[in-house]
Write a protein that holds these residues in place. Structure first.
Motif, PDB file in Angstrom:
ATOM      1  N   TRP A   1      19.901 -35.090 -48.430  1.00 27.54           N
ATOM      2  CA  TRP A   1      18.802 -35.733 -47.711  1.00 27.54           C
ATOM      3  C   TRP A   1      17.691 -34.721 -47.481  1.00 27.54           C
ATOM      4  N   GLU A   2      18.041 -33.510 -47.058  1.00 30.22           N
ATOM      5  CA  GLU A   2      17.044 -32.452 -46.850  1.00 30.22           C
ATOM      6  C   GLU A   2      17.558 -31.164 -47.475  1.00 30.22           C
ATOM      7  N   LYS A   3      17.464 -31.128 -48.809  1.00 33.82           N
ATOM      8  CA  LYS A   3      18.058 -30.032 -49.572  1.00 33.82           C
ATOM      9  C   LYS A   3      17.592 -28.657 -49.073  1.00 33.82           C
ATOM     10  N   LYS A   4      16.314 -28.592 -48.713  1.00 34.44           N
ATOM     11  CA  LYS A   4      15.722 -27.323 -48.274  1.00 34.44           C
ATOM     12  C   LYS A   4      16.562 -26.678 -47.158  1.00 34.44           C
ATOM     13  N   TYR A   5      17.062 -27.500 -46.244  1.00 34.85           N
ATOM     14  CA  TYR A   5      17.861 -26.958 -45.149  1.00 34.85           C
ATOM     15  C   TYR A   5      19.345 -26.929 -45.496  1.00 34.85           C
ATOM     16  N   GLU A   6      19.788 -27.981 -46.179  1.00 36.46           N
ATOM     17  CA  GLU A   6      21.218 -28.090 -46.464  1.00 36.46           C
ATOM     18  C   GLU A   6      21.692 -26.986 -47.415  1.00 36.46           C
ATOM     19  N   CYS A   7      20.775 -26.511 -48.267  1.00 36.36           N
ATOM     20  CA  CYS A   7      21.169 -25.500 -49.261  1.00 36.36           C
ATOM     21  C   CYS A   7      20.418 -24.187 -49.052  1.00 36.36           C
ATOM     22  N   ALA A   8      19.906 -23.959 -47.861  1.00 36.22           N
ATOM     23  CA  ALA A   8      19.098 -22.754 -47.614  1.00 36.22           C
ATOM     24  C   ALA A   8      19.936 -21.489 -47.763  1.00 36.22           C
ATOM     25  N   PRO A   9      19.348 -20.427 -48.348  1.00 36.25           N
ATOM     26  CA  PRO A   9      20.069 -19.150 -48.398  1.00 36.25           C
ATOM     27  C   PRO A   9      20.347 -18.673 -46.963  1.00 36.25           C
ATOM     28  N   LEU A  10      21.440 -17.944 -46.793  1.00 40.43           N
ATOM     29  CA  LEU A  10      21.892 -17.548 -45.457  1.00 40.43           C
ATOM     30  C   LEU A  10      20.805 -16.814 -44.649  1.00 40.43           C
ATOM     31  N   HIS A  11      20.101 -15.879 -45.317  1.00 43.63           N
ATOM     32  CA  HIS A  11      19.115 -15.104 -44.543  1.00 43.63           C
ATOM     33  C   HIS A  11      17.986 -15.995 -44.029  1.00 43.63           C
ATOM     34  N   GLU A  12      17.639 -17.011 -44.823  1.00 42.56           N
ATOM     35  CA  GLU A  12      16.587 -17.934 -44.368  1.00 42.56           C
ATOM     36  C   GLU A  12      17.088 -18.758 -43.192  1.00 42.56           C
ATOM     37  N   MET A  13      18.349 -19.211 -43.283  1.00 48.02           N
ATOM     38  CA  MET A  13      18.918 -20.012 -42.195  1.00 48.02           C
ATOM     39  C   MET A  13      18.962 -19.199 -40.908  1.00 48.02           C
ATOM     40  N   LYS A  14      19.387 -17.932 -41.033  1.00 49.69           N
ATOM     41  CA  LYS A  14      19.479 -17.076 -39.830  1.00 49.69           C
ATOM     42  C   LYS A  14      18.095 -16.856 -39.218  1.00 49.69           C
ATOM     43  N   ALA A  15      17.096 -16.673 -40.085  1.00 50.45           N
ATOM     44  CA  ALA A  15      15.731 -16.444 -39.583  1.00 50.45           C
ATOM     45  C   ALA A  15      15.232 -17.699 -38.855  1.00 50.45           C
ATOM     46  N   LEU A  16      15.517 -18.857 -39.444  1.00 55.45           N
ATOM     47  CA  LEU A  16      15.091 -20.116 -38.831  1.00 55.45           C
ATOM     48  C   LEU A  16      15.796 -20.312 -37.484  1.00 55.45           C
ATOM     49  N   GLN A  17      17.097 -20.051 -37.485  1.00 51.83           N
ATOM     50  CA  GLN A  17      17.868 -20.199 -36.239  1.00 51.83           C
ATOM     51  C   GLN A  17      17.322 -19.266 -35.164  1.00 51.83           C
ATOM     52  N   SER A  18      17.042 -18.028 -35.551  1.00 51.53           N
ATOM     53  CA  SER A  18      16.559 -17.043 -34.574  1.00 51.53           C
ATOM     54  C   SER A  18      15.247 -17.501 -33.958  1.00 51.53           C
ATOM     55  N   PHE A  19      14.344 -17.966 -34.811  1.00 48.61           N
ATOM     56  CA  PHE A  19      13.040 -18.425 -34.346  1.00 48.61           C
ATOM     57  C   PHE A  19      13.202 -19.612 -33.384  1.00 48.61           C
ATOM     58  N   ARG A  20      14.000 -20.580 -33.827  1.00 55.19           N
ATOM     59  CA  ARG A  20      14.165 -21.789 -33.009  1.00 55.19           C
ATOM     60  C   ARG A  20      14.912 -21.492 -31.713  1.00 55.19           C
ATOM     61  N   LEU A  21      15.870 -20.585 -31.787  1.00 49.95           N
ATOM     62  CA  LEU A  21      16.638 -20.243 -30.581  1.00 49.95           C
ATOM     63  C   LEU A  21      15.727 -19.604 -29.533  1.00 49.95           C
TER      64      LEU A  21
END
Ligand code: DLL
Length: 434
Positions: free
Chosen positions: A5-25
């Motif tokens: 449904w949202e490939k960009k997030y569902e398949c994001a590389p780990l470092h990108e996911m961590k950066a996004l999580q950090s920002f949102r947190l």
């Protein structure tokens, strides 16, 4: 392969996911500190300021939030926006204590729809499918949550809710439902009712079920798949975090991918609060990093699970949680031994000859805990001799004892005598809690 449904997030590389999580947190923590007196107080007491939280690595510094905090601030004390921004309320009563209330802004509803649509797409649903929703509609999040997710995906939604099982089967047949949402126990009840009505799995078009809201075993999955011809996918969630769609199974079916761009999971030791590494079982804790109305910080779910970050054949990089064994509150302590009802289910269904309908009755007699397991036998066995029923009881007794490590009394009961459930099954009657 089933779609994203949202490939960009569902398949994001780990470092990108961590950066996004950090920002949102860091943004969420700042917002709750400013808007929710409860969080400000707790963080001040712990000596943590919003500026101390700049990355997911800082998460451990934040105090936990407990279900009791939700009760103490009932109904709206943990809301982080004004009520003019809240477009929906849901509530959960749970099995004990006062109900809790959760709220959603318009954007929260969009996030929720996306989370559920991801689950449905991962199970192979498309806009060509007809979705029969058998989760309850109302304050429970199951019905409306999956309803909105399915519509968002473009499915044709049939909002049946719970009850009137025969009519549900007629609807499945007449409307040509190809997908279904229900609790696993209700799915089994639907299968049983179909049989009674003389309708076989070839008479219906259902091919997939998105089942959850209660613990269920692999053995239960096999039974459901055999009886109904569907492929059964697990879906997990809880009202406090958003409802269904916190985590979902993909085609690999080796755990549920957590929508970690919205909810950061941790596993902790329930006694010490210490964060445990992936692969170790403990209590699941979630932090909401996109919710506006009701963003919980380090919420103690009391669900016992395990996290695994591994390459998945579906291509998703989202971390997985293994099927939760149950809530720590559902865990029985019988003569000092920890027992989850799902362990009993697993033993019973592995043996065959019994049906997936069972109940645990726990009592205390002469200061000693007792466990009785009532289980329905299959109609074929019912006509067997007393002797062979006794043998069967003995086989179950031995299997339970060797798996759980405690003795239990086994009581075989006639087919269709135990209660059937339309929502979450109640497996335990604990007479010690009077
Ligand atoms: O049960 C939300 C939901 C609706 C999930 C429909 C999936 C499908 P609550 O009523 O707040 O919310 O109950 C949440 O149910 O903490 C778990 O203990 C349990 N649970 C939910 N899904 C699963 C699952 C909804 N797939 C509580 N496996 C959670 C095991 C589950 N337990």
């Amino acid at each position: 392969m089933a779609g994203y449904w949202e490939k960009k997030y569902e398949c994001a590389p780990l470092h990108e996911m961590k950066a996004l999580q950090s920002f949102r947190l860091s943004q969420t923590v700042r917002r709750v500190y400013e808007n929710v007196p409860h969080y400000r107080k707790r963080m001040d007491e712990a000596g943590v300021k919003p500026e101390d939280i700049t990355s997911v690595k800082d998460l451990y510094k934040l105090p936990f939030t407990y279900k009791q905090d939700l009760r103490d601030t009932y109904p709206y004390g943990l809301f982080a926006v004004g009520m003019d921004k809240v477009v929906r309320l849901h509530a959960s009563s749970g099995t004990t204590g006062k109900q809790i209330v959760v709220g959603y802004t318009e954007n929260d509803i969009t996030v929720w729809k996306d989370c559920c649509a991801r689950a449905l797409a991962a199970a192979g649903c498309t806009n060509e499918d007809f979705m029969h929703v058998s989760y309850g509609y109302g304050l429970f999040t199951g019905g409306l949550g999956m309803h909105y997710g399915a519509e968002h995906l473009g499915m044709t939604v049939i909002p049946v809710s719970v009850g009137n099982t025969k009519r549900q089967i007629t609807i499945i047949q007449d409307f040509g439902s190809t997908a279904i949402c229900a609790t696993p126990s209700y799915m089994l009840h639907l299968a049983e009712t179909m049989e009674e009505m003389g309708i076989s799995k070839d008479d219906i078009k259902l091919k997939v079920g998105i089942l959850g809201a209660e613990p269920w075993t692999e053995e239960m999955r096999q039974q459901i798949q055999e009886k109904t011809g569907i492929k059964a996918y697990d879906i997990y969630g809880l009202s406090e975090i958003i409802g269904p769609g916190v985590a979902f199974e993909c085609s690999e079916q080796t755990g549920m991918h957590i929508n970690e761009d919205h909810f950061i999971p941790e596993i902790i030791d329930p006694d010490t609060g210490e964060v445990l590494p992936d692969g170790v079982q403990g209590e699941l804790v979630f932090t909401c990093i996109t919710k506006e109305a009701f963003p919980l910080i380090r919420y103690r779910t009391r669900d016992i699970a395990m996290l695994k970050r591994e390459k998945c054949s579906c291509g998703r990089t989202l971390i997985k949680m293994m099927k939760p064994a149950g809530r720590s509150d559902d865990m029985l302590i019988i003569r000092g031994v920890n027992v989850f009802p799902s362990q009993v289910e697993s033993v019973l269904l592995q043996l065959g000859n019994t049906t997936p309908y069972y109940q645990l009755i726990v009592d205390r007699v002469n200061n000693t805990d007792t466990l009785e397991i009532q289980v329905e036998i299959s109609p074929e066995m019912f006509s067997d001799t007393v002797k062979s029923l006794e043998t069967q009881e003995k086989i179950i007794k031995d299997a339970v004892e060797s798996t759980l490590g405690i003795a239990a009394t086994i009581k075989l009961v006639e087919p269709k005598t135990l209660q059937r459930f339309e929502g979450k099954a109640v497996r335990v009657i604990d007479k010690r809690k009077k």
